[in-house]
Design a protein around this motif. Sequence first.
Motif, PDB file in Angstrom:
ATOM      1  N   SER A  35      36.853  13.991 -32.088  1.00  0.00           N
ATOM      2  CA  SER A  35      36.362  15.181 -33.043  1.00  0.00           C
ATOM      3  C   SER A  35      34.980  15.083 -33.541  1.00  0.00           C
ATOM      4  O   SER A  35      34.395  16.052 -34.485  1.00  0.00           O
ATOM      5  CB  SER A  35      37.331  15.437 -34.180  1.00  0.00           C
ATOM      6  OG  SER A  35      37.141  14.047 -34.928  1.00  0.00           O
ATOM      7  N   MET A  36      34.055  14.072 -32.979  1.00  0.00           N
ATOM      8  CA  MET A  36      33.008  14.000 -33.345  1.00  0.00           C
ATOM      9  C   MET A  36      31.932  15.320 -33.022  1.00  0.00           C
ATOM     10  O   MET A  36      32.329  15.910 -32.236  1.00  0.00           O
ATOM     11  CB  MET A  36      32.240  13.014 -32.425  1.00  0.00           C
ATOM     12  CG  MET A  36      30.891  12.786 -32.747  1.00  0.00           C
ATOM     13  SD  MET A  36      30.036  11.273 -31.730  1.00  0.00           S
ATOM     14  CE  MET A  36      31.054   9.951 -32.054  1.00  0.00           C
ATOM     15  N   ALA A  37      31.041  15.581 -33.868  1.00  0.00           N
ATOM     16  CA  ALA A  37      30.220  16.559 -33.659  1.00  0.00           C
ATOM     17  C   ALA A  37      29.564  16.883 -32.341  1.00  0.00           C
ATOM     18  O   ALA A  37      29.402  15.635 -31.587  1.00  0.00           O
ATOM     19  CB  ALA A  37      29.181  16.569 -34.768  1.00  0.00           C
ATOM     20  N   ASP A  38      29.402  18.034 -31.708  1.00  0.00           N
ATOM     21  CA  ASP A  38      29.026  18.222 -30.236  1.00  0.00           C
ATOM     22  C   ASP A  38      27.751  17.422 -29.877  1.00  0.00           C
ATOM     23  O   ASP A  38      27.609  17.072 -29.044  1.00  0.00           O
ATOM     24  CB  ASP A  38      28.895  19.730 -29.920  1.00  0.00           C
ATOM     25  CG  ASP A  38      30.203  20.174 -29.216  1.00  0.00           C
ATOM     26  OD1 ASP A  38      31.068  19.360 -28.771  1.00  0.00           O
ATOM     27  OD2 ASP A  38      30.318  21.331 -28.886  1.00  0.00           O
ATOM     28  N   VAL A  39      26.617  17.403 -30.701  1.00  0.00           N
ATOM     29  CA  VAL A  39      25.349  17.187 -30.440  1.00  0.00           C
ATOM     30  C   VAL A  39      25.456  15.586 -30.336  1.00  0.00           C
ATOM     31  O   VAL A  39      25.185  14.877 -29.396  1.00  0.00           O
ATOM     32  CB  VAL A  39      24.369  17.405 -31.481  1.00  0.00           C
ATOM     33  CG1 VAL A  39      22.955  16.955 -31.091  1.00  0.00           C
ATOM     34  CG2 VAL A  39      24.056  19.225 -31.239  1.00  0.00           C
ATOM     35  N   PRO A  40      25.970  14.690 -31.278  1.00  0.00           N
ATOM     36  CA  PRO A  40      25.910  13.203 -31.153  1.00  0.00           C
ATOM     37  C   PRO A  40      26.766  12.874 -29.908  1.00  0.00           C
ATOM     38  O   PRO A  40      26.585  11.785 -29.273  1.00  0.00           O
ATOM     39  CB  PRO A  40      26.527  12.598 -32.416  1.00  0.00           C
ATOM     40  CG  PRO A  40      26.949  13.842 -33.338  1.00  0.00           C
ATOM     41  CD  PRO A  40      26.359  15.217 -32.753  1.00  0.00           C
TER      42      PRO A  40
END
Length: 125
Positions: A35-40
């Motif tokens: 569920s990490m943010a898309d950019v990182p």
Amino acid sequence: MNGYLLASGLTATVVSAIHIVAGHVDPVRPLLASSMADVPKRTLHAVWHMVSVDLVATASTLLVVAWWQPAGSELVAVLTAVRYAGYSVVFVVIAVRVPVRAPLLRLPQWLLLAPVAILAGLGGS
């Protein structure tokens, strides 16, 4: 032919294959499913592919240098040895900070990278 560099190049080829196959299954799939943010997430995914390119390029370079021994082969070997030793140190430092039993075996990548460094160093000396 430089036997140490040949052994280093063949070892680096195996390391590349393990990284691409096992790395895609173990760290990459869970990363992409997280569920990490898309950019990182996409940045780390790109970095994984950049490492894949580096590993394959290094293996190819070592094999070419071992076989043809062009001018500057020793420098290429020593710089490769230093780079792979650095990679090994990074994994050891990170592994010993993981609060688990036998951390150096939980992150064993250094065991694959160190032989490339040692063999390249011997081939460049």
